[in-house]
Scaffold this active site. Sequence first.
Site, mmCIF file in Angstrom:
data_model
loop_
_atom_site.group_PDB
_atom_site.id
_atom_site.type_symbol
_atom_site.label_atom_id
_atom_site.label_comp_id
_atom_site.label_asym_id
_atom_site.label_seq_id
_atom_site.Cartn_x
_atom_site.Cartn_y
_atom_site.Cartn_z
ATOM 1 N N CYS A 1 0.873 -1.185 0.000
ATOM 2 C CA CYS A 1 0.000 0.000 0.000
ATOM 3 C C CYS A 1 0.906 1.230 0.000
ATOM 4 C CB CYS A 1 -0.978 -0.025 1.170
ATOM 5 S SG CYS A 1 -0.202 -0.003 2.805
ATOM 6 N N ARG B 1 -2.419 -0.693 5.498
ATOM 7 C CA ARG B 1 -3.525 -1.309 4.754
ATOM 8 C C ARG B 1 -3.126 -2.654 4.158
ATOM 9 N NH1 ARG B 1 -4.927 3.627 0.945
ATOM 10 N NH2 ARG B 1 -2.744 4.022 1.435
#
Length: 133
Positions: free
Chosen positions: A96, A101
């Site tokens: 990410c 994430r």
Amino acid sequence: MCAALLNWVSNLFTAGNSMSIATYEEVLDLPNHPEKLLIDVRGVDEVASTGAIPTAINIPLDQVDKAFAPETTSEEFQKLYGVAKPDKDRYIIMSCRTGRRSQMALDTISALGYSNAKNYKGSWTEWAAKQGK
């Protein structure tokens, strides 16, 4: 995405948590390893504004659970993301911007039975810095 968040928080507080981490050097060498899959879980607009790591497939975090769910066929996955749906033992690296994430995405696919996946914790931030972008 709620399940991914709960898994991520749970993993933070689990004793002996063994996060699988991919290194910059490993990601740099991905063009020489087509058997490995790099998935960027940033949003489409975010990827468009910064660029992407070579070989990365963009599957935004809010689509990861559905994309890797057993109900999603290889044909559907191919149509949406341009590659065949990976087998559960395929080597997958999640990325990410900063690694948060991508860790959530890793937790999500691990819960779905994908057993050979890692988080590129440095993600786009490390890649861009080392590539001079």
